[in-house]
Design an enzyme around this catalytic site. Structure first.
Site, PDB file in Angstrom:
ATOM      1  N   SER A   8      32.711  52.223  43.022  1.00 45.66           N
ATOM      2  CA  SER A   8      31.618  51.701  42.208  1.00 45.66           C
ATOM      3  C   SER A   8      30.534  52.768  42.138  1.00 45.66           C
ATOM      4  O   SER A   8      29.977  53.170  43.169  1.00 45.66           O
ATOM      5  CB  SER A   8      31.086  50.400  42.828  1.00 45.66           C
ATOM      6  OG  SER A   8      30.009  49.885  42.071  1.00 45.66           O
ATOM      7  N   ASN A  32      25.881  44.617  39.270  1.00 47.13           N
ATOM      8  CA  ASN A  32      26.802  43.493  39.013  1.00 47.13           C
ATOM      9  C   ASN A  32      28.098  43.658  39.792  1.00 47.13           C
ATOM     10  O   ASN A  32      28.634  42.691  40.353  1.00 47.13           O
ATOM     11  CB  ASN A  32      27.109  43.384  37.518  1.00 47.13           C
ATOM     12  CG  ASN A  32      25.950  42.800  36.729  1.00 47.13           C
ATOM     13  OD1 ASN A  32      25.076  42.138  37.290  1.00 47.13           O
ATOM     14  ND2 ASN A  32      25.924  43.050  35.426  1.00 47.13           N
ATOM     15  N   GLU A  33      28.633  44.891  39.829  1.00 47.92           N
ATOM     16  CA  GLU A  33      29.850  45.153  40.604  1.00 47.92           C
ATOM     17  C   GLU A  33      29.621  44.879  42.083  1.00 47.92           C
ATOM     18  O   GLU A  33      30.448  44.257  42.754  1.00 47.92           O
ATOM     19  CB  GLU A  33      30.298  46.606  40.406  1.00 47.92           C
ATOM     20  CG  GLU A  33      30.866  46.907  39.038  1.00 47.92           C
ATOM     21  CD  GLU A  33      31.150  48.370  38.821  1.00 47.92           C
ATOM     22  OE1 GLU A  33      31.626  48.724  37.729  1.00 47.92           O
ATOM     23  OE2 GLU A  33      30.886  49.178  39.748  1.00 47.92           O
ATOM     24  N   MET A  34      28.487  45.337  42.595  1.00 50.22           N
ATOM     25  CA  MET A  34      28.173  45.127  44.000  1.00 50.22           C
ATOM     26  C   MET A  34      28.037  43.640  44.310  1.00 50.22           C
ATOM     27  O   MET A  34      28.560  43.149  45.314  1.00 50.22           O
ATOM     28  CB  MET A  34      26.879  45.860  44.366  1.00 50.22           C
ATOM     29  CG  MET A  34      26.456  45.684  45.813  1.00 50.22           C
ATOM     30  SD  MET A  34      24.926  46.565  46.227  1.00 50.22           S
ATOM     31  CE  MET A  34      25.548  48.229  46.471  1.00 50.22           C
ATOM     32  N   ALA A  36      31.530  41.884  44.200  1.00 51.15           N
ATOM     33  CA  ALA A  36      32.327  42.196  45.393  1.00 51.15           C
ATOM     34  C   ALA A  36      31.771  41.477  46.620  1.00 51.15           C
ATOM     35  O   ALA A  36      32.524  41.050  47.501  1.00 51.15           O
ATOM     36  CB  ALA A  36      32.348  43.708  45.629  1.00 51.15           C
TER      37      ALA A  36
END
Length: 285
Positions: free
Chosen positions: A132, A204-206, A209
């Site tokens: 990421s 958003n990715e963090m 996840a």
């Protein structure tokens, strides 16, 4: 349980083979635990003891001498989240033992590894590594991809969206593809920088996840400080030790971590020293 016995008997009478495994006798606990996890991660399924189905379908039955002991061994090894039911019953005077495994909503593991059923064969699935990163830090991410490949991670097991070779497959729906990777318990590498925390897509990715409780490690670009206030408010455990990508000492620990997680043979020290120097030159350019 009587209702489940009827379902078991119907499967046997129809000699069904889709998502059904037959065994002549009682099986080892670790083998059963692995296959139960594999069924749960796929479509669910059934396992029967006391049926010979290698050449022709034959009801042979089993004795109860080993069952209770073996069942306890299995229960001790399977994840507590695995949903199943077990029963012994009689078909044509033969005692058969059956296990029904229900499909799991979450990824389950056996001995720290994910398994799925492929044609009724249990198959280990290696998690991918998802890097990421902010698009402005593409140079650093590319260097990290090279280091991972030098350590021994297969190219196909690395997701790095700034590179076509490691990015989202052609014609794939980008959000759906990335979501599926998170659902499959990929290992996250957060490549942290000021650019990262200024990017809504990265955050958003963090966050996604974090919700999925994916395992991760935080790696800062050379100029990043882990005392950064933006990091302290992120969706990560700030007490979990990270590293800057130019820290020679901690990169050795990073190498060992990746080799352990992906069951990779340790590289010799001479080769590691050479590859490490090549990597450090890339991020200094």
């Amino acid at each position: 349980m009587f209702y489940m016995d009827d379902i078991f008997k119907e499967k046997i009478q129809k000699k069904e083979t889709r998502n059904v495994k037959y065994y002549f006798t009682v099986q080892p606990a670790d083998k059963m635990a692995e296959e139960m996890v594999a069924f749960a991660n796929t479509e669910g399924g059934y396992i029967f003891w006391g049926i010979n189905f290698k050449t022709e379908f034959e009801l042979v039955g089993i004795t109860g001498v080993w069952i209770e002991e073996r069942l306890q061994e299995i229960v001790n090894q399977i994840p507590k989240e695995l949903n199943y039911c077990m029963s012994n019953f009689h078909v044509e005077g033969k005692m058969i033992f059956g296990i029904r495994i229900f499909k799991s909503k979450d990824c389950l593991k056996f001995n720290g590894k994910k398994y799925i059923m492929n044609g009724n064969i249990s198959e280990q699935v290696n998690s991918k590594i998802f890097i990421s990163h902010a698009s402005k830090d593409e140079k650093y991410g590319a260097a990290l991809v090279g280091l991972l490949e030098d350590i021994g991670v297969k190219s196909k097991d690395i997701i790095f969206t700034s590179d076509d070779e490691h990015g989202v497959p052609l014609a794939a729906n980008i959000p759906d593809y990335l979501k599926n990777q998170l659902d499959n318990n990929c290992f996250m590498i957060y490549l942290l920088s000021d650019n990262y925390f200024d990017s809504p897509a990265c955050l958003n990715e963090m966050g996604a996840a974090w919700v999925k409780t994916n395992d991760y490690i935080s790696i800062g670009v050379p100029s990043f400080s882990f005392g950064n206030n933006k990091f302290n408010g992120a969706f990560v455990d700030t007490r979990k030790l990270g590293l800057n990508m130019d820290n020679r000492t901690k990169l050795v620990s990073f190498r060992n971590l990746i080799q352990e997680k992906f069951n990779i043979e340790k590289m010799d020290d001479e080769r590691w020293s050479r590859k490490l120097e090549e990597y450090l030159k890339k991020i200094e350019e």
